[in-house]
Design a protein around this motif. Structure first.
Motif, PDB file in Angstrom:
ATOM      1  N   GLU A 124      33.522  -8.408  58.999  1.00  0.00           N
ATOM      2  CA  GLU A 124      32.552  -8.432  57.912  1.00  0.00           C
ATOM      3  C   GLU A 124      31.369  -7.580  58.326  1.00  0.00           C
ATOM      4  OE1 GLU A 124      31.533 -12.212  56.334  1.00  0.00           O
ATOM      5  OE2 GLU A 124      33.592 -12.655  55.768  1.00  0.00           O
ATOM      6  N   VAL A 125      30.865  -6.794  57.372  1.00  0.00           N
ATOM      7  CA  VAL A 125      29.732  -5.913  57.657  1.00  0.00           C
ATOM      8  C   VAL A 125      28.637  -6.159  56.639  1.00  0.00           C
ATOM      9  CG1 VAL A 125      31.085  -4.098  58.753  1.00  0.00           C
ATOM     10  CG2 VAL A 125      30.714  -4.014  56.311  1.00  0.00           C
ATOM     11  N   ASP A 126      27.403  -6.066  57.100  1.00  0.00           N
ATOM     12  CA  ASP A 126      26.238  -6.139  56.225  1.00  0.00           C
ATOM     13  C   ASP A 126      25.755  -4.720  55.978  1.00  0.00           C
ATOM     14  OD1 ASP A 126      26.004  -8.954  55.922  1.00  0.00           O
ATOM     15  OD2 ASP A 126      25.252  -9.073  57.972  1.00  0.00           O
ATOM     16  N   VAL A 127      25.666  -4.346  54.704  1.00  0.00           N
ATOM     17  CA  VAL A 127      25.202  -3.017  54.325  1.00  0.00           C
ATOM     18  C   VAL A 127      23.843  -3.174  53.664  1.00  0.00           C
ATOM     19  CG1 VAL A 127      25.677  -0.968  52.939  1.00  0.00           C
ATOM     20  CG2 VAL A 127      27.570  -2.232  53.974  1.00  0.00           C
ATOM     21  N   HIS A 128      22.842  -2.489  54.225  1.00  0.00           N
ATOM     22  CA  HIS A 128      21.487  -2.515  53.669  1.00  0.00           C
ATOM     23  C   HIS A 128      21.283  -1.270  52.809  1.00  0.00           C
ATOM     24  CE1 HIS A 128      20.570  -5.917  56.221  1.00  0.00           C
ATOM     25  NE2 HIS A 128      21.112  -5.263  57.243  1.00  0.00           N
ATOM     26  N   PRO A 129      20.362  -1.307  51.850  1.00  0.00           N
ATOM     27  CA  PRO A 129      20.145  -0.148  50.973  1.00  0.00           C
ATOM     28  C   PRO A 129      19.898   1.131  51.781  1.00  0.00           C
ATOM     29  CG  PRO A 129      18.898  -2.027  50.174  1.00  0.00           C
ATOM     30  CD  PRO A 129      19.462  -2.422  51.508  1.00  0.00           C
ATOM     31  N   GLY A 130      20.630   2.175  51.448  1.00  0.00           N
ATOM     32  CA  GLY A 130      20.484   3.467  52.112  1.00  0.00           C
ATOM     33  C   GLY A 130      21.101   3.546  53.497  1.00  0.00           C
ATOM     34  N   GLN A 131      21.741   2.484  53.949  1.00  0.00           N
ATOM     35  CA  GLN A 131      22.304   2.444  55.300  1.00  0.00           C
ATOM     36  C   GLN A 131      23.746   2.938  55.306  1.00  0.00           C
ATOM     37  OE1 GLN A 131      23.107  -1.456  56.818  1.00  0.00           O
ATOM     38  NE2 GLN A 131      23.023  -0.807  58.956  1.00  0.00           N
ATOM     39  N   ARG A 132      24.133   3.560  56.401  1.00  0.00           N
ATOM     40  CA  ARG A 132      25.519   3.961  56.642  1.00  0.00           C
ATOM     41  C   ARG A 132      26.047   3.090  57.777  1.00  0.00           C
ATOM     42  NH1 ARG A 132      27.812   9.864  58.467  1.00  0.00           N
ATOM     43  NH2 ARG A 132      29.587   9.023  59.591  1.00  0.00           N
ATOM     44  N   LEU A 188      35.491   7.734  53.884  1.00  0.00           N
ATOM     45  CA  LEU A 188      34.179   7.278  53.433  1.00  0.00           C
ATOM     46  C   LEU A 188      34.357   6.384  52.212  1.00  0.00           C
ATOM     47  CD1 LEU A 188      32.171  10.612  53.711  1.00  0.00           C
ATOM     48  CD2 LEU A 188      32.268   8.744  55.350  1.00  0.00           C
ATOM     49  N   VAL A 189      33.692   5.232  52.232  1.00  0.00           N
ATOM     50  CA  VAL A 189      33.753   4.291  51.119  1.00  0.00           C
ATOM     51  C   VAL A 189      32.319   3.957  50.737  1.00  0.00           C
ATOM     52  CG1 VAL A 189      34.538   2.026  50.358  1.00  0.00           C
ATOM     53  CG2 VAL A 189      35.922   3.328  51.981  1.00  0.00           C
ATOM     54  N   ASP A 190      31.952   4.236  49.493  1.00  0.00           N
ATOM     55  CA  ASP A 190      30.615   3.881  49.015  1.00  0.00           C
ATOM     56  C   ASP A 190      30.594   2.409  48.641  1.00  0.00           C
ATOM     57  OD1 ASP A 190      29.464   6.403  49.268  1.00  0.00           O
ATOM     58  OD2 ASP A 190      30.256   7.045  47.323  1.00  0.00           O
ATOM     59  N   LEU A 191      29.634   1.675  49.198  1.00  0.00           N
ATOM     60  CA  LEU A 191      29.520   0.248  48.942  1.00  0.00           C
ATOM     61  C   LEU A 191      28.106  -0.095  48.497  1.00  0.00           C
ATOM     62  CD1 LEU A 191      31.365  -1.115  52.089  1.00  0.00           C
ATOM     63  CD2 LEU A 191      32.289  -0.897  49.784  1.00  0.00           C
ATOM     64  N   SER A 192      28.017  -1.125  47.698  1.00  0.00           N
ATOM     65  CA  SER A 192      26.702  -1.622  47.309  1.00  0.00           C
ATOM     66  C   SER A 192      26.114  -2.420  48.474  1.00  0.00           C
ATOM     67  CB  SER A 192      26.833  -2.505  46.068  1.00  0.00           C
ATOM     68  OG  SER A 192      27.675  -3.600  46.350  1.00  0.00           O
ATOM     69  N   PRO A 193      24.799  -2.577  48.523  1.00  0.00           N
ATOM     70  CA  PRO A 193      24.202  -3.379  49.594  1.00  0.00           C
ATOM     71  C   PRO A 193      24.725  -4.817  49.544  1.00  0.00           C
ATOM     72  CG  PRO A 193      22.527  -2.081  48.483  1.00  0.00           C
ATOM     73  CD  PRO A 193      23.784  -1.947  47.678  1.00  0.00           C
ATOM     74  N   GLY A 194      24.843  -5.417  50.716  1.00  0.00           N
ATOM     75  CA  GLY A 194      25.319  -6.795  50.820  1.00  0.00           C
ATOM     76  C   GLY A 194      26.372  -6.921  51.901  1.00  0.00           C
ATOM     77  N   ARG A 195      26.980  -8.101  51.958  1.00  0.00           N
ATOM     78  CA  ARG A 195      28.022  -8.378  52.950  1.00  0.00           C
ATOM     79  C   ARG A 195      29.382  -8.046  52.353  1.00  0.00           C
ATOM     80  NH1 ARG A 195      28.891 -12.422  57.633  1.00  0.00           N
ATOM     81  NH2 ARG A 195      26.923 -11.468  58.143  1.00  0.00           N
ATOM     82  N   HIS A 196      30.201  -7.367  53.151  1.00  0.00           N
ATOM     83  CA  HIS A 196      31.532  -6.950  52.697  1.00  0.00           C
ATOM     84  C   HIS A 196      32.565  -7.282  53.764  1.00  0.00           C
ATOM     85  CE1 HIS A 196      29.862  -4.701  49.302  1.00  0.00           C
ATOM     86  NE2 HIS A 196      28.910  -4.321  50.134  1.00  0.00           N
ATOM     87  N   ARG A 197      33.749  -7.681  53.297  1.00  0.00           N
ATOM     88  CA  ARG A 197      34.866  -7.964  54.203  1.00  0.00           C
ATOM     89  C   ARG A 197      35.761  -6.728  54.230  1.00  0.00           C
ATOM     90  NH1 ARG A 197      38.461 -12.725  55.583  1.00  0.00           N
ATOM     91  NH2 ARG A 197      40.487 -11.769  55.926  1.00  0.00           N
ATOM     92  N   VAL A 198      36.069  -6.254  55.428  1.00  0.00           N
ATOM     93  CA  VAL A 198      36.900  -5.062  55.601  1.00  0.00           C
ATOM     94  C   VAL A 198      38.181  -5.478  56.321  1.00  0.00           C
ATOM     95  CG1 VAL A 198      37.040  -2.763  56.619  1.00  0.00           C
ATOM     96  CG2 VAL A 198      34.846  -3.604  55.740  1.00  0.00           C
ATOM     97  N   ASP A 199      39.321  -5.167  55.698  1.00  0.00           N
ATOM     98  CA  ASP A 199      40.637  -5.448  56.272  1.00  0.00           C
ATOM     99  C   ASP A 199      41.370  -4.128  56.461  1.00  0.00           C
ATOM    100  OD1 ASP A 199      40.665  -8.443  56.013  1.00  0.00           O
ATOM    101  OD2 ASP A 199      40.463  -7.922  53.901  1.00  0.00           O
ATOM    102  N   PRO A 214      32.359  -1.556  65.479  1.00  0.00           N
ATOM    103  CA  PRO A 214      31.351  -0.514  65.314  1.00  0.00           C
ATOM    104  C   PRO A 214      31.493   0.663  66.278  1.00  0.00           C
ATOM    105  CG  PRO A 214      30.405  -2.418  66.387  1.00  0.00           C
ATOM    106  CD  PRO A 214      31.800  -2.792  66.000  1.00  0.00           C
ATOM    107  N   ALA A 215      32.223   0.484  67.351  1.00  0.00           N
ATOM    108  CA  ALA A 215      32.356   1.562  68.340  1.00  0.00           C
ATOM    109  C   ALA A 215      33.827   1.913  68.519  1.00  0.00           C
ATOM    110  CB  ALA A 215      31.768   1.128  69.678  1.00  0.00           C
ATOM    111  N   PRO A 216      34.126   3.180  68.836  1.00  0.00           N
ATOM    112  CA  PRO A 216      35.527   3.541  69.097  1.00  0.00           C
ATOM    113  C   PRO A 216      36.079   2.711  70.257  1.00  0.00           C
ATOM    114  CG  PRO A 216      34.173   5.504  68.894  1.00  0.00           C
ATOM    115  CD  PRO A 216      33.238   4.325  68.920  1.00  0.00           C
ATOM    116  N   THR A 217      37.337   2.370  70.169  1.00  0.00           N
ATOM    117  CA  THR A 217      37.976   1.588  71.212  1.00  0.00           C
ATOM    118  C   THR A 217      39.363   2.166  71.474  1.00  0.00           C
ATOM    119  OG1 THR A 217      38.607  -0.646  71.888  1.00  0.00           O
ATOM    120  CG2 THR A 217      38.915  -0.098  69.579  1.00  0.00           C
TER     121      THR A 217
END
Length: 113
Positions: free
Chosen positions: A46-54, A19-30, A73-76
């Motif tokens: 890249e993921v967009d995180v909205h306030p209160g969203q997981r 689990l990684v806590d992130l601020s709202p906004g766009r984030h690059r995940v590597d 977003p889905a298991p593969t």
């Protein structure tokens, strides 16, 4: 071993779920895998995180060192597909080594003869 970076900052990976806590906004995940000496299975999104969203992301390691990782977003399932960049670098290195050895042999013959 799996390595995780979010916006260039490393985060420790603990077990199956991290689990990684992130601020709202766009984030690059590597995400990448490593056997201690070699890095493989790179995947980026890249993921967009909205306030209160997981946001759930799932990473699948490749089955071999020349494979590509999957992050989404889905298991593969783990992939058998090759990552052609790694194969091209490996083949290019082998060709360069053969050319260097051949040139050294020709030079040796000319100097000795």
């Amino acid at each position: 071993m799996v390595r995780l970076r979010v916006d260039g900052q490393r985060h420790p990976v603990a077990g199956e779920t991290t689990l990684v806590d992130l601020s709202p906004g766009r984030h690059r995940v590597d995400v990448e895998s490593s056997d201690g000496t070699t890095t493989y299975g790179e995947a980026t999104t890249e993921v967009d995180v909205h306030p209160g969203q997981r946001v759930d992301l799932h990473y699948a390691q490749p089955r071999w060192l020349w494979g590509r990782g999957h992050l989404g977003p889905a298991p593969t399932t783990r992939s058998w597909a090759p990552d052609w960049r790694h194969i091209a670098i490996g083949c290019g290195g082998a060709v360069a080594l053969i050319c260097c050895c051949g040139s050294a042999g020709v030079l040796w013959e000319r100097l000795a003869g």
